[in-house]
Structures are given as C-alpha cells and as structure tokens.
Design an enzyme around this catalytic site. Structure first.
Site, PDB file in Angstrom:
ATOM      1  N   GLY C  44      27.063 -47.879 -27.453  1.00 22.70           N
ATOM      2  CA  GLY C  44      27.373 -48.138 -28.850  1.00 22.70           C
ATOM      3  C   GLY C  44      26.596 -47.269 -29.832  1.00 22.70           C
ATOM      4  N   CYS C 253      59.175 -58.171 -27.660  1.00 20.09           N
ATOM      5  CA  CYS C 253      59.698 -56.801 -27.751  1.00 20.09           C
ATOM      6  C   CYS C 253      61.209 -56.822 -27.572  1.00 20.09           C
ATOM      7  CB  CYS C 253      59.051 -55.938 -26.672  1.00 20.09           C
ATOM      8  SG  CYS C 253      59.842 -54.322 -26.475  1.00 20.09           S
ATOM      9  N   CYS C 256      61.936 -54.770 -23.989  1.00 19.60           N
ATOM     10  CA  CYS C 256      61.528 -55.247 -22.662  1.00 19.60           C
ATOM     11  C   CYS C 256      61.230 -56.745 -22.657  1.00 19.60           C
ATOM     12  CB  CYS C 256      60.324 -54.463 -22.143  1.00 19.60           C
ATOM     13  SG  CYS C 256      58.763 -54.955 -22.885  1.00 19.60           S
ATOM     14  N   CYS C 278      57.710 -52.490 -28.244  1.00 18.90           N
ATOM     15  CA  CYS C 278      56.348 -52.210 -27.782  1.00 18.90           C
ATOM     16  C   CYS C 278      55.853 -50.889 -28.351  1.00 18.90           C
ATOM     17  CB  CYS C 278      56.315 -52.086 -26.250  1.00 18.90           C
ATOM     18  SG  CYS C 278      56.399 -53.642 -25.385  1.00 18.90           S
ATOM     19  N   CYS C 284      56.331 -50.368 -21.817  1.00 20.39           N
ATOM     20  CA  CYS C 284      57.665 -50.892 -22.086  1.00 20.39           C
ATOM     21  C   CYS C 284      58.670 -50.355 -21.051  1.00 20.39           C
ATOM     22  CB  CYS C 284      58.071 -50.479 -23.498  1.00 20.39           C
ATOM     23  SG  CYS C 284      59.470 -51.387 -24.168  1.00 20.39           S
TER      24      CYS C 284
END
Lengths: 256, 370, 297
Positions: C44, C253, C256, C278, C284
C-alpha cells in the site's frame, strides 16, 4: 511544580530585522497569559513559534506531558509533536477561515480531531459534535451547515468547539475577537472566560486590545521590536506600567 | 438482439492511415524535407529540442513533420525516442564565457567589453507581414564586420561578481551527482539543478506565464536582464577510463542571466541575486522566462516569504511539463463509462431519496422551509 | 543523397526491431523491478520511481505499461482490459504495443492470462495464484483532493494521519445519509497504508481483499508504484455504524443473465430505451458459451 509550558530564548528573525528576539516565558496549568503589543512587535511570530509552525533560529520550548515528563518540543519527533498538537493543544486563529475547514460542515469540523485519533463510530462522533456545538451556543440544527454561512462570531465559536473536543490542556489564541462587532466580542469573551474557568485551560492569547487582556488574562507580556519589555500580573502592569512604552499604550487606550 | 461493440483494432488502424494521408495534405504540393524544416523553421526545431531534452536537429525536424507542426506532439515524439537511448553520463560544465557569440545584449550596461551584439533578432522589426517573403524573393546578403576572434566578451555577472555586488555562482562541486528527473523521481523540496532541468524542459507558454506573473507582483523580484547571450558552445565529456575532457562538438544555446534584488538578511549583506535560464538554439523567450521563475523559486533559500505561484516549487514543477499536462487533460477522451455508471447509479438514488423526502413532508412545512 | 537523409535511413533500417523486449531497456526494467519489490514489501505504500517517457501519453496507462514491461517474460500470456473490456480502443492499443515490442502471446481470457493489465475494472472471474494484475493509476494519492501538497500527504502517510479521509466519509453521510463515493473508494492495506485502488468502481473493492494474485499499481505521470501482495487484507474505509457496501444492480445482464456482475448501461435508442450488460466482456462471453442467456440474447 514545573510549569506546563516554558520557552527559553526563542528567536526568529526575518530579513530586515523583524521577528522575535530572545523571548522567554512560563505558563502554569490553568493560567492565562496575554501577549500585547502593536502590529510588528513580534507577538504573532512568538505565537507561531510556540505552535511550532515556525522554525526558531534559537531557543527551546519545554512542555509537561500528561504523564509528567517534560519534553523540548523543538527536538520532539514529528509524529509525537503532531499528535500532541491535535490532542493536548488548541489553536484559535484570528482568521477563522485559516482555523476551520470551510468546505466541511460544522459537525465535521468538530468531529475531525476525534476521527484523527481513531474515532470510527459515526453516531458517537455526531453526538460529541452536537454536545460541543451546544456548549459554544451554536444551534444543533446548524450542525450540517457549512461555516461559510456562519457569522464572524459563530465561526470563532465553532473554532473553539473544534479545538476543545479533545479536551486539550493548552490553547493558543491569536486575536480571537478582532474584527468582530463590540457586542459580539463581549459575548465571545464571556464564553471564552467561562470555558477557560470550567475546563481549567492554560491559554496564551495574543491581542492588541488591552481590554481583552485585562478581562481574560492573569499575567501579561508587553512586546516591542521583537523583545519583551515588561511582564507581570495583568492588573499590576496595566494599572501601574513601568516601561515608558507600556505607559504610552495604556494612556492611548484611556484617551481613545 | 443486442451485439456488443467490437472492432477497435480495425478502427485504430484505419484512423492512423487516415492521419498519414491528412498529414501529407494535397499531393500536388511538394513534400516538406527535413532540411527545409531544420533550416527554415529553425526556432520551432529549437523549441522541440529544448522541451524534448534532446539535441538533434534532424530528429526534431522529423518529429515536427510527423506531428503536422504540433509542437507539443513533436516534443512527445522526441521524448519517447530519448527514452530508448542509453545514458552514458553527464557532460563537463559548459563554459558559456567561451561561447562563440552570435548575439549578446545587456540591459544593465550601456556599453561593456565585447559590446552589445544584436545578432539575428525579431527585436525592433516592425511586425508587418512581409509579402516579398510570400513571393519567395531572396533576402539581401547580411552585413559583415571585421572578425575579432580573440576579443574577450566577459559575462556581465562576472563583472558584477568582481565587486561582490552579486552573489557568487554556486561553487563547482566536482564529482557531486547531477540531478536528472528523467532518471530519478523528484522528491520535494528538490535541488536547484533539478528545478532548472524541469524549467528547461517545461512548456514555454507555462513558464512564460509564470515569469510574467512575477513581474505583475505575484512574487516580485525586481529583475534586470544582466545579459542574454546566444551562440555555440563546446560540449565536453570526461570518460571515466580517460579521466580528461574530450570534446563532443558544439551546440547552439541561449543563456539568460537575470540580476535581481535582494535586501539582505541577518547573516548576508545586501547583494544582487541571480536567476538563470538556458535553452537550446535560439529559444530566447524561454531562457528569459526560465531565469525569472528560477529566481522566484529561490524564495525559500533566500529567506523570502513565499506566497505566489511562481515561488511554489511543488506547484511549478508538478505542472510545467507539457507532456504530463497534455496527457492527463487528453486522457479524459478515453472511455470512462464504468465510473460514470457508478455515478449515474448514485445520482439516480439520491434523486429518488430526495423525491421521497419531498413527498413525505406535508405541503405546509415545505412552504415554510422555502 | 544528403548526409541528413542518409542518417535517417540508417535509423529506419534498425527499425522497431531495434527496441528491447517489452520496449524498455534492461536497466530501466531493473529499476522498476526494484521499485516493485519495495512496493510488495510495504503493501500500500507509494514507492517513487523514475517513470520513463513512453511512446503513449501520460494518463493513458504509461504507469501500467512500465510495470507490465518490467514483469513480462517470454512465456507470459497477456490480457489487457479497459472498462472491463478487451475491445475498447485503449486496451487494443496497449495489447498491440506489447505484441509488437515483445512478441508474447496475448489473450482475452482471464483464466488463460498470466499478466492482466487493467484500467477501471477488476475481472469478475476470481484471480488465482501466480497471476499478476497490473492497474493503470491516474492519481495514486488517496489524500490528494483533501490535501494537494505532496510534501504534506507523504507526511500524513508516514504518521498514519488518516482522520481527514474519515471526515470526507462523515460529510457524505451527514449530507446524503450514506457514503457517496462510488469509485476510487479508498482502502486500508494490511492495517497500515490508506491506498487508492485506482478508479475502479467500489463494486470491485472486495475482490482486492485476500486476493490470491499479486496486484501491482503503476502511475506513470505521478511516478509511483504500489502493490498488494497475494492474500493481503484490504479493507474499504467505513464507520462501525455505516459499513461499506457495494453497488447492486436491480436487474441481471441482458446478454448472459448474470445477477452478480458490474453492468454497463447501453442506450439503445433515443426514446429512453436502454439495456444493461456485463462490463467484463470476457466473463459475459464465457457464460453465454456455457449456455446462459439474458432477456436480450
């Protein structure tokens, strides 16, 4: 008992010779010290030095921590120093826009110090903020308002709440009442006097206004050309000034 | 049925073919040669070399041609090329006192050893469009003066330094590392070497505006042009294995030394101070602006109060590079629909919540609240 | 032929093949790898690195490209996505760049890739050990819009002074009743540094936590590299009584039928018609290949 704050030989000179030369002072817990002088006398430089916002050319600042140990702030590690400044100290600035976050709500301004020391419960932070806003006579309904919409007096009171929320022992004040209407000034001074007594705060207050010094302070330092030219109990110095310059200051107030 | 968009690859290839076509323009007009650009658009080439940090007239001319005359784009091309070049080391300090001078002026002295030499300058031209140039007529031959090859031309700042009226040049530190922000990340506060490098590479317009701002009171330094000199300087390099300087060739430079005021401090007596600018070729405006900003950025070093943008090292250095600026501004063209979707969803929700609150408030109170 | 153009042709002859594997020279790659190692060692923390000027503009992925170039080997398989899709112009352009300068294999399949460079999304498919996810980062400093000065923000990180971040969240709740940050939602890594996850939607934040893949972040213009090593704790900032939550879409979606993915809103006509599909196109397609169908398919 060792004093809460003790400065020795504080010096900071600017090109042209202005600044602050060899200033020493002591402050006990619960004591209010006024620093008076004309603009350019070095009193604001002194306050910035005490706040460690300015680097001194020479000198030391000893502070007695809550555990009783005494440390020189000028050699204290930065992490420790900054933690001290945002928990055990407060700084009320003349220009409230410098002391507040103007883009943050009143509640956020008060809550910031709590969050800085790890408070992570929104409801509790809000409760503390509400409590402090009430103590400085700001209606809780204004809590989510920006200080931009606040009057000068309210902004100063918000600064006070923001600083006192962590229950500091020492508060520095730089001309906190200047620029305010007389009636607003009186109310603010009254509030400060009440809080100082109630919380046992030690205060260093810089002011050009001898009436403010007389009302709030126990002791007084008179500065001229960067040096302390007279010091003592406030009433004594103002009623019976020794230095000719102080006599002039006092008489000009009387004349005005 | 909905079919998701495809075919970015073909679109990109076609866009680039079209770009090449448009760059060439009308094929009936003769193609520009690199030598034409290098010779006749010499100041554009100089600027691209200066901001591109690469002294190569041919590559700069090519970059300008490829960029269709867009200077920032040309700088970009040159910098990307520079990245791939190995860095052998740094040259010996240039001695501009030994410059083969083509132009040299001082605003602080009426006359001085070596004289004032105007050289090829736009100064004092009346900016009238020259239609004989449009007609392609050849210019008259230049005037000639007898050559004085060995006439000394000391730098004005050296004349002032003899009397200690100006702060001395920082002492040479042989062997000390030379900052290079293309090889080391900048950390603030940084040294004057890195600052000067950043300013030299910085966008001329940005540095010019900052320099101008100091004249208008945002960090005033009371500048005088001590000297501007332009000409050719020998570049020398000390290979480690040899241990003595080897000449690499001459480069064309413009140097500006600003002489600025300083009141003195507790320790230092009043003395003039320096602001320094250096650019490749004839980038005189850039060298002058750079010298102004260099001096302003020394505020802290000289104990002056630093409040203006041109005195703020982090602000100036973080924003002076045209490539960083143009890249980040232009990246807004890239698709951002994922983040925008997140914001859309939020705004819709906030609006719905707002509407719900309005609906829940009795009409009487709504009026009172207004 | 003049001297000048002769030299030009000599350069032309050396051509694009003249650049090193992955464009950057080995010395530069070593410098970047050192920065990456440091970043992995201090999760980080933003490691300054000497970002090179790349042949693409700052802000268009120069940081990600340099990190990718430094970690790519000849056996790697590279996937590049922008907004979750392999087909957006910038993704195509960067994929071509590496195909041209390193000749390595590229793919659009998340599972098949060993290195994935991304802008603005984390793939839906759970990443696995050995994979590297390289993020393109425009502004690495999570404190930047609270405090513009680098000198000050570095000090705030060093001293863990993160109160101001919570002030921002506090303000959101006070104003809106909930936190209104939707992307680039700040996280705390391994209990220490507060980090900007790059402008991914906060929907993706939970994927960063305890992720088996190595996550590397490159900011070219701002010259910073940071990292989240595999299986590291990544917590989105929150209040105890206002916990972090992610976006939820109120429909699946359209292609899909997935109900747990991040969706793009596609405007289909000028009468308010729109469908949601998606954003991760590879995910997808895989689902559709496996027989899943949404209402518009």
């Amino acid at each position: 008992m060792t004093p809460l704050l003790s400065a020795r030989g504080l010096t900071k000179l600017y090109p042209g010779g202005r600044g602050c030369r060899e200033v020493s002072l002591e402050l006990d817990a619960g004591e209010v010290l006024a620093v008076v002088g004309e603009s350019g006398s070095g009193k604001s430089t002194l306050l910035s030095l005490l706040a460690t916002e300015l680097a001194a050319d020479a000198g030391r600042i000893d502070y007695r921590l809550r555990d009783g140990t005494v440390r020189d702030l000028l050699v204290l590690g930065e992490a420790e120093r900054r933690l001290l400044l945002r928990t055990d100290w407060g700084f009320i600035r003349q220009d409230a826009t410098q002391g507040l976050r103007m883009a943050v709500s009143a509640g956020g301004n008060v809550g910031e110090r709590l969050m800085a020391v790890g408070a992570r419960h929104y409801g509790n932070i809000r409760e503390a903020a509400r409590d402090w806003l009430e103590r400085v006579e700001i209606a809780p309904a204004r809590m989510d308002d920006s200080p931009r919409g606040f009057s000068g007096g309210m902004r100063q009171r918000l600064q006070i709440a923001r600083n006192l929320v962590t229950q500091p022992r020492l508060v520095l004040m730089d001309e906190p009442t200047s620029g305010l209407d007389v009636s607003v000034q009186a109310r603010l001074l009254d509030l400060i006097r009440g809080l100082v007594a109630e919380l046992g705060l030690a205060v260093v207050i810089v002011t050009h206004d001898l009436a403010v010094a007389r009302l709030l302070s126990h002791r007084i330092l008179v500065m001229k050309d960067g040096r302390v030219i007279e010091s003592g109990l406030t009433d004594q110095v103002l009623d019976d000034p020794a230095a000719p310059y102080t006599q002039l200051l006092v008489s000009s107030v009387l004349a005005a | 049925m909905y079919v998701a968009v495809k075919g970015g690859e073909a679109a990109i290839a076609n866009a680039h073919r079209l770009l090449a076509h448009v760059r060439r323009g009308d094929p009936a007009v003769p193609e520009l040669g690199l030598e034409q650009i290098a010779e006749q658009l010499a100041l554009a080439v100089d600027r691209v070399m200066t901001e591109g940090s690469l002294y190569d007239r041919e590559l700069a001319a090519l970059a300008l041609k490829q960029a269709r005359g867009d200077l920032v784009e040309a700088v970009f091309l040159l910098r990307a090329c520079r990245t791939t070049l190995p860095r052998f080391g740094h040259s010996a300090p240039l001695d501009t006192g030994r410059m083969a001078v083509r132009r040299r002026i001082s605003a602080t002295y009426k006359d001085l050893p070596g004289g004032q030499v105007l050289g090829p300058t736009f100064d004092y031209t009346h900016r009238l469009l020259d239609f004989t140039l449009a007609a392609g007529l050849p210019p008259p031959p230049p005037a000639e003066a007898p050559a004085e090859p060995d006439a000394p031309m000391p730098r004005v700042t050296d004349l002032l330094a003899d009397e200690s009226l100006i702060e001395p040049s920082p002492p040479e530190q042989p062997g000390a590392p030379v900052g290079d922000l293309t090889r080391e990340p900048v950390s603030y506060p940084t040294g004057r070497d890195t600052r000067l490098q950043a300013l030299a590479r910085g966008d001329e317009g940005f540095v010019l505006a900052l320099g101008y701002s100091t004249q208008r009171g945002y960090g005033r330094t009371h500048p005088f042009v001590g000297e501007i000199r332009a000409g050719a300087v020998m570049l020398e390099f000390v290979p480690e294995e040899l241990g003595f300087p080897v000449p690499l060739g001459r480069i064309a430079l413009t140097e500006c030394q600003m002489v600025t005021q300083f009141k003195g401090s507790g320790e230092r007596p009043p003395q003039f101070t320096r602001g320094y600018g250096l650019a490749f070729g004839g980038c005189e405006r850039k060298a002058m602006a750079m010298a102004l900003v260099d001096r302003s950025l020394r505020a802290r070093e000289l104990g002056e109060e630093a409040t203006a943008p041109a005195q703020d090292e982090e602000f100036v250095l973080a924003h002076c590079d045209s490539l960083q600026a143009t890249g980040f501004v232009e990246h807004l063209k890239l698709p951002h629909h994922v983040d925008f979707q997140a914001e859309l969803e939020l705004v819709r929700r906030l609006r719905a919540e707002h509407a719900a609150r309005q609906a829940a408030t009795p009409p009487m109170l709504q009026e009172a609240a207004e | 032929m003049t001297a000048m153009s002769t030299r030009g042709f000599a350069r032309l002859a050396s051509g694009a093949a003249g650049t090193n594997f992955g464009y950057l020279d080995e010395q530069t790659k070593r410098m970047i790898r050192r920065a990456i190692l440091k970043a992995v060692a201090i999760p980080g923390y933003q490691v300054p690195f000497a970002s090179r000027e790349m042949p693409m503009p700052y802000g268009w992925g120069t940081g990600g490209v340099q990190v990718t170039a430094a970690v790519l080997g000849p056996a790697d398989v590279l996937k590049v996505i922008d907004q979750g899709s392999d087909d957006t112009t910038n993704a195509v352009s960067i994929r071509q760049f590496f195909a041209r300068t390193s000749g390595i294999a590229t793919t659009t399949s998340t599972a098949a890739a060993s290195v994935i460079q991304t802008r603005h999304r984390i793939p839906e498919h759970r990443l696995k050990e050995g994979q590297v996810l390289v993020y393109q980062v425009p502004i690495p400093e999570p404190l930047r819009f609270l405090e513009p000065r680098e000198t000050e923000t570095r000090r705030m990180h060093a001293l863990s002074e993160y109160g101001l971040m919570h002030v921002k969240l506090y303000e959101d709740i006070a104003r809106h009743g909930h936190i209104a940050t939707t992307y680039a939602y700040p996280v705390q890594v391994a209990g220490r540094y507060v980090m900007d996850p790059s402008p991914t939607p906060k929907f993706d934040n939970p994927k960063m936590d305890d992720c088996p893949a190595l996550q590397l972040f490159g900011a070219g213009r701002e010259r910073r590299i940071y990292a989240v090593p595999p299986y590291t704790r990544v917590r989105s900032l929150e209040f105890e009584d206002h916990p972090f939550t992610v976006q939820r879409f109120d429909r699946p979606c359209a292609l899909c039928g997935a109900a747990d993915t991040y969706l793009d809103e596609v405007v289909t006509d000028d009468r308010g018609g729109r469908i949601f599909v998606c954003s991760d196109t590879d995910h997808c397609e895989e689902r559709r290949a496996a027989g899943h169908r949404g209402e518009a398919a």
